[in-house]
Write an enzyme that holds these catalytic residues in place. Structure first.
Site, short mmCIF file in Angstrom:
data_model
loop_
_atom_site.label_atom_id
_atom_site.label_comp_id
_atom_site.label_asym_id
_atom_site.label_seq_id
_atom_site.Cartn_x
_atom_site.Cartn_y
_atom_site.Cartn_z
N ILE A 156 43.72 21.44 -0.76
CA ILE A 156 42.67 22.12 0.01
C ILE A 156 41.64 22.73 -0.95
O ILE A 156 40.43 22.58 -0.76
CB ILE A 156 43.27 23.21 0.94
CG1 ILE A 156 44.25 22.56 1.92
CG2 ILE A 156 42.17 23.94 1.70
CD1 ILE A 156 45.06 23.55 2.76
N ARG A 177 49.99 27.99 -11.54
CA ARG A 177 51.06 27.94 -12.52
C ARG A 177 50.86 26.70 -13.40
O ARG A 177 50.93 26.77 -14.61
CB ARG A 177 52.41 27.89 -11.81
CG ARG A 177 53.43 28.67 -12.56
CD ARG A 177 54.75 28.76 -11.82
NE ARG A 177 54.71 29.56 -10.62
CZ ARG A 177 55.27 29.19 -9.46
NH1 ARG A 177 55.88 28.05 -9.33
NH2 ARG A 177 55.21 29.99 -8.41
N ARG A 237 47.02 32.25 3.98
CA ARG A 237 47.90 33.08 4.81
C ARG A 237 47.45 34.53 4.66
O ARG A 237 47.19 35.01 3.55
CB ARG A 237 49.36 32.97 4.34
CG ARG A 237 50.05 31.68 4.77
CD ARG A 237 50.29 31.62 6.28
NE ARG A 237 50.96 30.40 6.72
CZ ARG A 237 50.32 29.28 7.10
NH1 ARG A 237 49.00 29.23 7.14
NH2 ARG A 237 51.01 28.23 7.50
N GLU A 266 48.43 38.52 12.70
CA GLU A 266 47.70 37.63 13.62
C GLU A 266 48.38 37.74 14.97
O GLU A 266 49.61 37.74 15.01
CB GLU A 266 47.76 36.18 13.12
CG GLU A 266 46.89 35.96 11.92
CD GLU A 266 46.92 34.53 11.37
OE1 GLU A 266 47.47 33.64 12.04
OE2 GLU A 266 46.42 34.33 10.27
N HIS A 285 42.21 31.77 12.76
CA HIS A 285 43.12 30.76 12.19
C HIS A 285 42.85 29.37 12.79
O HIS A 285 43.70 28.78 13.45
CB HIS A 285 44.59 31.17 12.42
CG HIS A 285 45.52 30.53 11.45
ND1 HIS A 285 46.67 31.13 10.99
CD2 HIS A 285 45.50 29.32 10.81
CE1 HIS A 285 47.31 30.33 10.15
NE2 HIS A 285 46.61 29.22 10.03
N ILE A 286 41.62 28.88 12.52
CA ILE A 286 41.24 27.56 13.06
C ILE A 286 41.08 26.52 11.96
O ILE A 286 40.44 25.49 12.16
CB ILE A 286 39.92 27.64 13.87
CG1 ILE A 286 38.77 28.17 13.00
CG2 ILE A 286 40.09 28.47 15.13
CD1 ILE A 286 37.39 27.78 13.49
C1 DGY Z 1 49.01 25.19 8.19
O1 DGY Z 1 49.15 23.97 8.38
O2 DGY Z 1 49.77 25.82 7.46
C2 DGY Z 1 47.88 25.84 8.92
O3 DGY Z 1 47.68 27.13 8.52
C3 DGY Z 1 48.15 25.80 10.40
O4 DGY Z 1 49.11 26.74 10.70
#
Ligand code: DGY
Length: 324
Positions: A156, A177, A237, A266, A285-286
């Site tokens: 990501i 790390r 998170r 959340e 959280h989209i």
């Molecule tokens: C994940 O895949 O971890 C996203 O945050 C969806 O919860």
């Protein structure tokens, strides 16, 4: 095999389960199951597709030792006690890779929205405050040539860094790390230690998993070491940052702004002061919420279930040790 699914999931995954002749039930109520309810329901099932933050801890796992598979429809699995599942020889799978682009888009969107105070300015229109033009009022900051710092550079973070380089020629530094040779070769990313990440980043974006080591990592002391004109982004998170400390850091102008797709807890309470701050953008959280990505996530979750139903290794295992 009979599978319980804790939410309604996209048809892509459902079709795969149907084609494999797997019986399933989806939880259709629009509320989280309590752990007691989930334990009781799972007594009649052989496997689970867990969606969201179902609490799959020691208590759950020991009450549901009979499960042959747990397929998490997410890349993150901090809600699951993986070592206990491994101890009980329950295979756990997740959905890596397929949500990287969509989540990076969300981080990019937040970065841009914060840098131009977009959510706040939109709210001003709704409040009837689109009035007098002030050349010095509510100015944003530009991103061109700035430094992007990534905390936890995996897929990501790589996607976000690629976007930031092509859109704004941003330099990329990261704190991991291990080295990320692909990012170093393709994006000229430079590995730095945590303190240098804080000191150098104009935009600091979190992409790490939530672990005991990262929990609360971004607290008051951490924000104090960041640049005063920096933007903090978290699409990973909510537990990685301390929300009260973030509010304090913004109030005291230790950092310039923040963009969050994940909060702690959340859902975020609607009275949270972050929602009224000009330099803050919050989303519910989209990160992975596109047709394409949620379809792909349901496919990977269903494929993990199908493999388990045949006694095979999961294509995307979180605890491969159970197959040894
Ligand atoms: C994940 O895949 O971890 C996203 O945050 C969806 O919860």
């Amino acid at each position: 095999m009979k599978i319980f699914i804790t939410r309604i999931i996209p048809q892509t995954g459902i079709q795969i389960l149907k084609n494999a002749g797997i019986d399933f039930l989806q939880w259709e109520e629009k509320r989280d199951l309590t752990q007691e309810e989930l334990i009781a329901i799972c007594q009649d099932y052989d496997g689970l597709i867990s969606v969201g933050q179902d609490k799959i801890d020691k208590k759950f796992l020991n009450a549901c030792k009979h499960l042959k598979v747990i397929a998490q429809m997410a890349v993150g699995f901090d809600n699951i006690d993986v070592s206990e599942a491994t101890h009980l020889k329950i295979p756990v799978g997740n959905t890596p890779g397929v949500l990287s682009a969509a989540t990076a888009d969300t981080a990019f969107l937040l970065m841009l929205a914060v840098s131009r105070k977009a959510f706040f300015m939109h709210k001003r229109i709704l409040r009837g405050e689109w009035g007098f033009y002030e050349p010095t009022g509510n100015l944003g900051i530009e991103l061109h040539g700035k430094t992007l710092g990534i905390f936890g550079l995996g897929k990501i973070g790589f996607e976000l860094a690629a976007r930031c380089r092509s859109a704004y020629h941003m330099s990329v530094i990261y704190c991991n790390r291990n080295n990320n040779p692909e990012a170093e070769a393709e994006l000229e990313a430079r590995k730095v230690d945590f303190d240098e990440l804080l000191a150098q980043s104009d935009v600091l974006s979190v992409h790490s998993a939530l672990t005991p080591e990262t929990k609360g990592k971004f607290d008051y002391a951490t924000f104090s070491k960041m640049k005063k004109n920096s933007i903090f982004i978290n699409t990973a998170r909510g537990g990685v940052h301390n929300e009260e400390d973030l509010i304090k850091a913004l109030d005291q102008e230790l950092i310039w702004g923040a963009g969050l797709d994940v909060t702690n807890p959340e859902p975020m309470d609607k009275t949270n002061p972050l929602l009224e701050m000009p330099n803050v953008a919050v989303l519910p959280h989209i990160g992975s919420a596109t047709e394409e990505t949620r379809g792909a996530m349901s496919r990977l979750a269903a494929e993990n279930i199908v493999a388990a139903s045949k006694g095979l290794r999961l294509p995307n295992p979180v605890n491969p040790a159970v197959f040894d």
